[in-house]
Motif scaffolding. Structure first.
Motif, PDB file in Angstrom:
ATOM      1  N   ARG A 115      -3.548   4.591  -1.178  1.00 22.70           N
ATOM      2  CA  ARG A 115      -3.371   3.729  -0.817  1.00 22.70           C
ATOM      3  C   ARG A 115      -3.844   1.949  -2.337  1.00 22.70           C
ATOM      4  O   ARG A 115      -2.760   1.552  -2.442  1.00 22.70           O
ATOM      5  CB  ARG A 115      -4.412   3.313   0.337  1.00 22.70           C
TER       6      ARG A 115
ATOM      7  N   HIS B   5       0.517  -1.437   0.140  1.00 28.24           N
ATOM      8  CA  HIS B   5       0.025  -0.066  -0.077  1.00 28.24           C
ATOM      9  C   HIS B   5       1.103   1.214   0.032  1.00 28.24           C
ATOM     10  O   HIS B   5       1.708   1.324   0.786  1.00 28.24           O
ATOM     11  CB  HIS B   5      -1.122   0.013   1.059  1.00 28.24           C
TER      12      HIS B   5
ATOM     13  N   HIS C  14       3.048  -4.084   6.226  1.00 29.46           N
ATOM     14  CA  HIS C  14       1.536  -2.824   6.474  1.00 29.46           C
ATOM     15  C   HIS C  14       2.115  -2.242   7.377  1.00 29.46           C
ATOM     16  O   HIS C  14       2.870  -2.085   8.738  1.00 29.46           O
ATOM     17  CB  HIS C  14       0.651  -3.545   6.421  1.00 29.46           C
ATOM     18  N   SER C  15       1.320  -0.766   7.701  1.00 30.26           N
ATOM     19  CA  SER C  15       1.151  -0.077   8.564  1.00 30.26           C
ATOM     20  C   SER C  15      -0.483   0.230   8.561  1.00 30.26           C
ATOM     21  O   SER C  15      -0.824  -0.215   7.514  1.00 30.26           O
ATOM     22  CB  SER C  15       2.263   0.881   8.406  1.00 30.26           C
TER      23      SER C  15
ATOM     24  N   GLU D  25       1.287   3.532   3.428  1.00 29.19           N
ATOM     25  CA  GLU D  25       2.705   3.415   3.993  1.00 29.19           C
ATOM     26  C   GLU D  25       4.173   3.108   4.814  1.00 29.19           C
ATOM     27  O   GLU D  25       4.521   2.687   2.955  1.00 29.19           O
ATOM     28  CB  GLU D  25       2.184   1.972   4.625  1.00 29.19           C
TER      29      GLU D  25
HETATM   30 ZN   LIG Z   1      -1.332  -2.675   4.319  1.00 34.72          ZN
END
Ligand SMILES: [Zn+2]
Length: 334
Positions: free
Chosen positions: A101, A59, A145-146, A62
């Motif tokens: 994203r 994404h 991910h974040s 992030e």
């Molecule tokens: Zn993510």
């Protein structure tokens, strides 16, 4: 799984040493008829050992993953490695460059695009290349991910409850050694086609995370991510050295029921009553949605349906009906 892919790379995956190259994905558009998206990829290989595929920027909003992996890609030298490390810091490059994203090229979510299609759009072609070229090379798939712009998480290593007991035990051990405060067992509540699910189904040791969020690169969270990458590499035999133990206990929590994921019941502005990490009880109001057009009306409360830790909350004020605003994770004895 060997199948033709439209994406390609100039990297020789079997060659020892350090290579810097690109994953090239055809992208024909108005100002470049014969153009491609060129996604930087670093491969560091030395001696015999497992292959780690380390991914950030699935994404594009992030940033702890991309920053930690760009640093690793610059610093990692072949003599330090036993095995092979394939590093792609910005897997969905157009999304990372845009800070969004979804891909600005085709509007797709790379983490819903798996297994990908030979004749798909740019995002689908990236997924297809991973499914058919990179996942088969890998023993360990790490996807950092974040929370992205819309969510803030208490930094955690995450995993699914996969059906294979041996694979699950290895994934849980890697998640614990990552060294975030929580190991978070999650369920897929928003669609199919996830990158980790594809890798899990191919039998890989999958390591995923939710490192903070809100669209920033947080210094404290970045430290957790960098320590996590190094710890997993040491645990899996790719690096020599000692695992760094975090200065807090690591607890395992789970949000595996639909009721653990709470959505806004109306459009408006979301006010969270608590910060992530708060302990909450079923029946407790976690926040409320204010109607901007009708401030005279009482806000719509969001009420917990389970007791546990507020592991994630909405980061953006403006909220639509159905947006996830809070996630509760319950302590489990894993
Ligand atoms: Zn993510």
């Amino acid at each position: 799984m060997s199948e033709k892919t439209q994406a390609s790379s100039d990297i020789a995956f079997d060659r020892p040493g350090k290579q810097q190259g690109y994953l090239r994905v055809p992208h024909s558009h108005n100002t470049a008829g014969w153009g491609s998206v060129q996604i930087p990829m670093t491969v560091v290989a030395h001696g015999s050992g497992p292959t780690l595929l380390a991914l950030g920027g699935t994404h594009g909003d992030e940033f702890e993953g991309p920053v930690a992996l760009m640093k690793l890609a610059r610093e990692l030298q072949p003599e330090a490695v036993r095995g092979r490390v394939i590093i792609i810091p910005a897997l969905n490059l157009p999304a990372v460059l845009a800070g969004t994203r979804l891909s600005p090229v085709d509007g797709q979510n790379l983490n819903r695009a798996f297994p990908g299609a030979y004749n798909g759009s740019v995002t689908s072609l990236i997924a297809h290349y991973l499914t058919h070229v990179l996942f088969p090379l890998a023993d360990i798939v790490m996807d950092i991910h974040s929370g992205g712009r819309s969510m803030v998480f208490y930094p955690c290593a995450t995993l699914h409850r996969v059906p294979d007991a041996g694979q699950y035990a290895r994934m849980l051990a890697a998640a614990k050694v990552w060294g975030a405060r929580y190991v978070f067992i999650y369920a897929d509540i928003a669609g199919e086609g996830l990158l980790p699910v594809q890798a899990e189904q191919m039998g890989k040791l999958v390591v995923t995370t939710e490192m903070g969020g809100g669209g920033e690169c947080n210094p404290g969270v970045l430290q957790v991510a960098e320590r996590g990458i190094r710890n997993v590499m040491i645990q899996q035999g790719l690096l020599a050295g000692e695992i760094t133990t975090p200065p807090y206990p690591v607890e395992t929590v789970a949000a595996t029921e639909a009721g653990d994921y709470l959505a806004a019941g109306a459009d408006g502005v979301y006010e969270s009553f608590y910060e992530v990490g708060a302990e909450v009880q079923a029946g407790q109001a976690l926040g409320q949605v204010h109607s901007v057009e009708r401030p005279d009306r009482p806000p719509e409360l969001v009420v917990a349906r389970s007791s546990g830790i507020l592991i994630g909350r909405r980061a953006i004020g403006v909220t639509g009906q159905g947006d996830n605003v809070a996630t509760i994770a319950r302590p489990v004895s894993a």
